[in-house]
Motif scaffolding. Sequence first.
Motif, mmCIF file in Angstrom:
data_model
loop_
_atom_site.group_PDB
_atom_site.id
_atom_site.type_symbol
_atom_site.label_atom_id
_atom_site.label_comp_id
_atom_site.label_asym_id
_atom_site.label_seq_id
_atom_site.Cartn_x
_atom_site.Cartn_y
_atom_site.Cartn_z
ATOM 1 N N SER A 298 -47.665 6.321 27.420
ATOM 2 C CA SER A 298 -47.875 5.980 25.998
ATOM 3 C C SER A 298 -47.990 4.474 25.823
ATOM 4 N N ASP B 36 -52.996 10.614 23.018
ATOM 5 C CA ASP B 36 -51.676 10.576 23.663
ATOM 6 C C ASP B 36 -50.941 11.896 23.417
ATOM 7 N N GLU B 37 -51.002 12.761 24.392
ATOM 8 C CA GLU B 37 -50.388 14.096 24.302
ATOM 9 C C GLU B 37 -50.716 14.787 22.972
HETATM 10 MG MG MG Z 1 -45.616 9.347 26.072
#
Ligand code: MG
Length: 256
Positions: free
Chosen positions: A57, A177-178
């Motif tokens: 991240s 991000d995810e």
């Molecule tokens: Mg992360």
Amino acid sequence: MTEVSVAKEDKAATGELVVLKSVNKHFGALHVLQDIDLTIQRGEVVVVIGPSGSGKSTLCRTINRLETIDDGSITIDGKPLPAEGKELARLRADVGMVFQSFNLFAHKTVLENVTLGQVKVRKVEAKKAEEKARALLDRVGVGAQADKYPAQLSGGQQQRVAIARALAMDPKVMLFDEPTSALDPEMINEVLEVMKQLAEDGMTMIVVTHEMGFARSAANRVVFMADGRIVEEATPDQFFSNPRSDRAKDFLSKIL
Ligand code: MG
Ligand code: ADP
């Protein structure tokens, strides 16, 4: 389906789009990014995987300057990241970001979420912005939800609105991000399908995900991170069938 220009006309264009050179970052004593060298070619889809806490991240956040770096350099399309002001707002528009937690404006309608940035940052006329927003919402399959507020939508629908909102800015690259980690299982595929379509349309994408099916089918390259370092880079085929590092072997044995 209405074809809103994303990266299609750039499909033939090649060359380096995002370049990180010897990037280091600390959070206090934690060396969270260690000598990161990473080059993303135009049109490339790079999946970043690795254990929790490995810096994935933070890496994404440095690329649109939500985090600063201690040393090294990051360029987008040959230009260094601007530090502040309008230039920074434009950079953030060039680098579309989709987070795990949707991050829509709760007090704005879906349509407003997708028009606002176009008008404010890109200086698009309101009517044009709305037309484009509606076309993009149709494209990600939530056109019927345009006048609702985010809380009235399912998680999968909200995430597709978030993708449309980023696309409305005509980004050069999209960071995810995810994007499916906070979704109920039955909604994961509808978001991954939109991402796969984007990849096929030629969008340059950096995707942090644990969805290995997506990595196998959509990624040109897998980047494996551990402890703030890029430990391994390979094609999905190479990476999943024959990981070289012990860290990657260990990680894959736990998730596959
Ligand atoms: Mg992360
Ligand atoms: P990942 O996304 O791979 O799980 P992160 O980039 O979120 O990893 O975090 C990497 C490490 O940096 C973790 O140990 C995390 O606790 C730490 N970290 C992340 N953001 C901050 C912050 N703002 N301040 C201090 N430590 C942070």
